[in-house]
Design a protein around this motif. Structure first.
Motif, PDB file in Angstrom:
ATOM      1  N   ARG A 144       0.787  -1.244  -0.071  1.00  0.00           N
ATOM      2  CA  ARG A 144       0.091   0.046   0.101  1.00  0.00           C
ATOM      3  C   ARG A 144       0.860   1.166  -0.116  1.00  0.00           C
ATOM      4  O   ARG A 144       0.185   2.377  -0.527  1.00  0.00           O
ATOM      5  CB  ARG A 144      -0.903   0.091   1.230  1.00  0.00           C
ATOM      6  CG  ARG A 144      -2.109  -1.166   0.954  1.00  0.00           C
ATOM      7  CD  ARG A 144      -3.007  -1.079   2.509  1.00  0.00           C
ATOM      8  NE  ARG A 144      -3.934  -2.089   2.089  1.00  0.00           N
ATOM      9  CZ  ARG A 144      -5.008  -2.429   2.996  1.00  0.00           C
ATOM     10  NH1 ARG A 144      -5.369  -1.343   3.792  1.00  0.00           N
ATOM     11  NH2 ARG A 144      -5.857  -3.240   2.769  1.00  0.00           N
ATOM     12  N   ALA A 145       2.107   1.157   0.763  1.00  0.00           N
ATOM     13  CA  ALA A 145       2.794   2.339   0.562  1.00  0.00           C
ATOM     14  C   ALA A 145       3.863   2.315  -0.860  1.00  0.00           C
ATOM     15  O   ALA A 145       4.631   3.264  -1.077  1.00  0.00           O
ATOM     16  CB  ALA A 145       3.979   2.343   1.591  1.00  0.00           C
ATOM     17  N   GLY A 146       3.647   1.446  -1.737  1.00  0.00           N
ATOM     18  CA  GLY A 146       4.197   1.413  -2.861  1.00  0.00           C
ATOM     19  C   GLY A 146       5.665   0.974  -2.982  1.00  0.00           C
ATOM     20  O   GLY A 146       6.529   1.118  -3.735  1.00  0.00           O
ATOM     21  N   ILE A 147       5.926   0.142  -1.665  1.00  0.00           N
ATOM     22  CA  ILE A 147       7.187  -0.565  -1.674  1.00  0.00           C
ATOM     23  C   ILE A 147       6.992  -2.018  -2.030  1.00  0.00           C
ATOM     24  O   ILE A 147       6.208  -2.790  -1.863  1.00  0.00           O
ATOM     25  CB  ILE A 147       7.678  -0.528  -0.052  1.00  0.00           C
ATOM     26  CG1 ILE A 147       7.651   1.010   0.514  1.00  0.00           C
ATOM     27  CG2 ILE A 147       8.748  -1.536  -0.031  1.00  0.00           C
ATOM     28  CD1 ILE A 147       7.830   1.018   1.824  1.00  0.00           C
ATOM     29  N   ILE A 148       8.147  -2.421  -2.810  1.00  0.00           N
ATOM     30  CA  ILE A 148       8.195  -3.749  -3.606  1.00  0.00           C
ATOM     31  C   ILE A 148       8.868  -4.615  -2.694  1.00  0.00           C
ATOM     32  O   ILE A 148      10.083  -4.445  -2.428  1.00  0.00           O
ATOM     33  CB  ILE A 148       8.711  -3.692  -4.949  1.00  0.00           C
ATOM     34  CG1 ILE A 148       7.926  -2.672  -5.676  1.00  0.00           C
ATOM     35  CG2 ILE A 148       8.603  -5.081  -5.573  1.00  0.00           C
ATOM     36  CD1 ILE A 148       6.577  -2.797  -5.866  1.00  0.00           C
ATOM     37  N   VAL A 149       8.149  -5.668  -2.111  1.00  0.00           N
ATOM     38  CA  VAL A 149       8.844  -6.832  -1.351  1.00  0.00           C
ATOM     39  C   VAL A 149       9.126  -8.197  -2.352  1.00  0.00           C
ATOM     40  O   VAL A 149       8.165  -8.384  -3.074  1.00  0.00           O
ATOM     41  CB  VAL A 149       8.134  -7.292  -0.167  1.00  0.00           C
ATOM     42  CG1 VAL A 149       8.646  -8.547   0.582  1.00  0.00           C
ATOM     43  CG2 VAL A 149       7.789  -6.021   0.681  1.00  0.00           C
ATOM     44  N   VAL A 150      10.439  -8.345  -2.279  1.00  0.00           N
ATOM     45  CA  VAL A 150      10.829  -9.452  -3.159  1.00  0.00           C
ATOM     46  C   VAL A 150      11.516 -10.516  -1.937  1.00  0.00           C
ATOM     47  O   VAL A 150      12.444 -10.419  -1.025  1.00  0.00           O
ATOM     48  CB  VAL A 150      12.293  -9.205  -3.975  1.00  0.00           C
ATOM     49  CG1 VAL A 150      12.658 -10.389  -4.739  1.00  0.00           C
ATOM     50  CG2 VAL A 150      11.836  -7.810  -4.947  1.00  0.00           C
ATOM     51  N   ALA A 151      10.888 -11.765  -2.165  1.00  0.00           N
ATOM     52  CA  ALA A 151      11.245 -12.858  -0.983  1.00  0.00           C
ATOM     53  C   ALA A 151      11.641 -14.107  -1.561  1.00  0.00           C
ATOM     54  O   ALA A 151      10.962 -14.486  -2.828  1.00  0.00           O
ATOM     55  CB  ALA A 151      10.070 -13.060  -0.189  1.00  0.00           C
ATOM     56  N   ALA A 152      12.585 -14.934  -1.110  1.00  0.00           N
ATOM     57  CA  ALA A 152      12.987 -16.194  -1.789  1.00  0.00           C
ATOM     58  C   ALA A 152      12.198 -17.221  -1.131  1.00  0.00           C
ATOM     59  O   ALA A 152      11.713 -17.290  -0.025  1.00  0.00           O
ATOM     60  CB  ALA A 152      14.577 -16.326  -1.058  1.00  0.00           C
ATOM     61  N   ASP A 153      11.648 -18.002  -2.044  1.00  0.00           N
ATOM     62  CA  ASP A 153      11.102 -19.381  -1.883  1.00  0.00           C
ATOM     63  C   ASP A 153      12.044 -20.229  -0.997  1.00  0.00           C
ATOM     64  O   ASP A 153      13.039 -20.223  -1.062  1.00  0.00           O
ATOM     65  CB  ASP A 153      10.384 -19.903  -3.149  1.00  0.00           C
ATOM     66  CG  ASP A 153       9.422 -20.798  -3.088  1.00  0.00           C
ATOM     67  OD1 ASP A 153       8.759 -20.728  -1.874  1.00  0.00           O
ATOM     68  OD2 ASP A 153       9.034 -21.773  -3.837  1.00  0.00           O
ATOM     69  N   ASP A 154      10.987 -21.311  -0.652  1.00  0.00           N
ATOM     70  CA  ASP A 154      11.734 -22.265   0.274  1.00  0.00           C
ATOM     71  C   ASP A 154      12.531 -22.877  -0.689  1.00  0.00           C
ATOM     72  O   ASP A 154      12.068 -23.651  -1.873  1.00  0.00           O
ATOM     73  CB  ASP A 154      10.622 -23.295   0.753  1.00  0.00           C
ATOM     74  CG  ASP A 154      11.390 -24.310   1.779  1.00  0.00           C
ATOM     75  OD1 ASP A 154      11.757 -24.101   2.986  1.00  0.00           O
ATOM     76  OD2 ASP A 154      11.532 -25.419   1.421  1.00  0.00           O
ATOM     77  N   VAL A 168       3.516 -10.233  -2.540  1.00  0.00           N
ATOM     78  CA  VAL A 168       5.229 -10.159  -2.718  1.00  0.00           C
ATOM     79  C   VAL A 168       5.433 -10.645  -4.065  1.00  0.00           C
ATOM     80  O   VAL A 168       4.810 -11.573  -4.526  1.00  0.00           O
ATOM     81  CB  VAL A 168       5.516 -10.994  -1.361  1.00  0.00           C
ATOM     82  CG1 VAL A 168       7.040 -11.594  -1.651  1.00  0.00           C
ATOM     83  CG2 VAL A 168       5.439 -10.275  -0.289  1.00  0.00           C
ATOM     84  N   ILE A 169       6.633 -10.384  -4.615  1.00  0.00           N
ATOM     85  CA  ILE A 169       7.171 -11.038  -5.624  1.00  0.00           C
ATOM     86  C   ILE A 169       8.179 -12.066  -5.256  1.00  0.00           C
ATOM     87  O   ILE A 169       9.156 -12.071  -4.618  1.00  0.00           O
ATOM     88  CB  ILE A 169       8.132 -10.030  -6.485  1.00  0.00           C
ATOM     89  CG1 ILE A 169       7.225  -9.139  -7.350  1.00  0.00           C
ATOM     90  CG2 ILE A 169       9.004 -11.082  -7.501  1.00  0.00           C
ATOM     91  CD1 ILE A 169       7.827  -7.790  -7.771  1.00  0.00           C
ATOM     92  N   GLY A 170       7.704 -13.588  -5.239  1.00  0.00           N
ATOM     93  CA  GLY A 170       8.186 -14.416  -4.803  1.00  0.00           C
ATOM     94  C   GLY A 170       9.382 -15.037  -5.934  1.00  0.00           C
ATOM     95  O   GLY A 170       8.890 -15.096  -7.178  1.00  0.00           O
ATOM     96  N   VAL A 171      10.342 -15.711  -5.521  1.00  0.00           N
ATOM     97  CA  VAL A 171      11.566 -15.938  -6.243  1.00  0.00           C
ATOM     98  C   VAL A 171      11.951 -17.403  -6.009  1.00  0.00           C
ATOM     99  O   VAL A 171      12.250 -17.850  -4.906  1.00  0.00           O
ATOM    100  CB  VAL A 171      12.679 -15.025  -6.013  1.00  0.00           C
ATOM    101  CG1 VAL A 171      13.798 -15.378  -7.241  1.00  0.00           C
ATOM    102  CG2 VAL A 171      12.086 -13.583  -6.468  1.00  0.00           C
ATOM    103  N   CYS A 172      12.110 -18.396  -7.041  1.00  0.00           N
ATOM    104  CA  CYS A 172      12.871 -19.700  -7.072  1.00  0.00           C
ATOM    105  C   CYS A 172      13.782 -19.571  -7.479  1.00  0.00           C
ATOM    106  O   CYS A 172      14.418 -18.538  -8.397  1.00  0.00           O
ATOM    107  CB  CYS A 172      11.672 -20.888  -7.387  1.00  0.00           C
ATOM    108  SG  CYS A 172      11.451 -20.576  -8.880  1.00  0.00           S
ATOM    109  N   ALA A 173      14.760 -20.532  -7.576  1.00  0.00           N
ATOM    110  CA  ALA A 173      16.149 -20.613  -8.037  1.00  0.00           C
ATOM    111  C   ALA A 173      16.358 -21.610  -9.303  1.00  0.00           C
ATOM    112  O   ALA A 173      15.475 -22.679  -9.448  1.00  0.00           O
ATOM    113  CB  ALA A 173      17.199 -21.111  -7.193  1.00  0.00           C
ATOM    114  N   GLY A 174      16.973 -21.198 -10.359  1.00  0.00           N
ATOM    115  CA  GLY A 174      17.222 -21.936 -11.650  1.00  0.00           C
ATOM    116  C   GLY A 174      18.554 -21.507 -11.977  1.00  0.00           C
ATOM    117  O   GLY A 174      19.436 -20.941 -11.383  1.00  0.00           O
TER     118      GLY A 174
END
Length: 259
Positions: A144-154, A168-174
């Motif tokens: 809501r504040a316009g801050i982008i959260v990027v988080a690592a998946d398990d 949240v923008i969730g991220v996995c590894a490749g």
């Protein structure tokens, strides 16, 4: 393993679509184990710690953002290799081990918002159901504040908070050839939308050593750096607008490297 520390070559879309963005004017909070201050990088701003010096799992705010593990230093370096003119704020939630409490993570996220971060990188997560509501609330406040959260998946592929939250923008590894290369997933094919370089990923560790690491922890900062590039050129872009741009910059899924 020592490696040549050459900066990555930006993708064509950075030049052609984002006008050669470098992350200038963007602050990225890296919530992790701190930063190795001996490296002396002026782009890394004074940070903060939420770790009690006497108890890794007790919340106590102090100024000791020094990294003794290497994990946070690696994440900071990865952000800056993608967005070299960004400024990074290390927010320490790990002490002598790579474990913390959901309450500490929530406090760190709220502090990062108040500190003026436009992007928050969270290379950690939890499966504790008791953490779902407070962490979701923190991520929603960021959105809501316009801050982008990027988080690592398990790393094991299970559900992990906050990576699986829709705010949240969730991220996995490749395995990829560049930190600017990534896949973007839509629909129900995966729990998180971005697959970025986290397999055989070169990183900077304690003492400035270049080593190779594996894991979602080292995929997420690449994406946080890319988000910083986007926000430099599109100030105030919403989470959905950032997602749309990421989808446009992603490698075609059929041609992208496999996991």
């Amino acid at each position: 393993m020592e490696m040549l520390d050459e900066p990555p070559v930006p993708a064509a879309w950075v030049r052609d679509v984002l006008g050669g963005a470098t992350g200038a004017g963007i602050r990225v909070a890296v919530i992790d184990s701190g930063y190795d201050r001996a490296l002396g990088d002026a782009r890394v701003l004074p940070g903060i710690s939420f770790v009690d010096p006497e108890d890794d799992f007790a919340l106590a705010q102090n100024d000791d953002d020094s990294d003794v593990l290497g994990h946070g230093t690696a994440c900071v370096d990865l952000v800056l290799r993608v967005a070299p003119d960004a400024r990074v704020i290390p927010v320490r939630v790990f002490g002598k081990v790579l474990e913390t409490s959901p309450g500490t993570l929530q406090a760190a996220m709220l502090w990062a918002m108040e500190a003026g971060a436009q992007v928050i990188n969270v290379s950690l997560g939890t499966r504790l159901e008791s953490a779902l509501i407070p962490l979701y609330a923190a991520c929603e406040k960021a959105r809501r504040a316009g801050i982008i959260v990027v988080a690592a998946d398990d790393n094991g592929g299970g559900a992990s908070y906050p990576a699986i939250f829709e705010n949240v923008i969730g991220v996995c590894a490749g395995r990829f050839d560049s930190p600017f290369d990534f896949r973007f997933h839509t629909g129900d094919e995966m729990k998180v939308e971005v697959e970025a370089w986290g397999v055989e990923q070169p990183v900077t560790w304690i003492g400035g050593r270049r080593v190779v690491k594996h894991g979602t922890s080292f995929a997420a900062p690449n994406v946080a750096g890319i988000v910083a590039l986007i926000l430099e050129r599109h100030p105030g872009a919403t989470l959905e607008e950032v997602r749309e741009m990421l989808a446009g910059f992603a490698l075609p899924n059929a041609d992208a490297p496999g996991r």
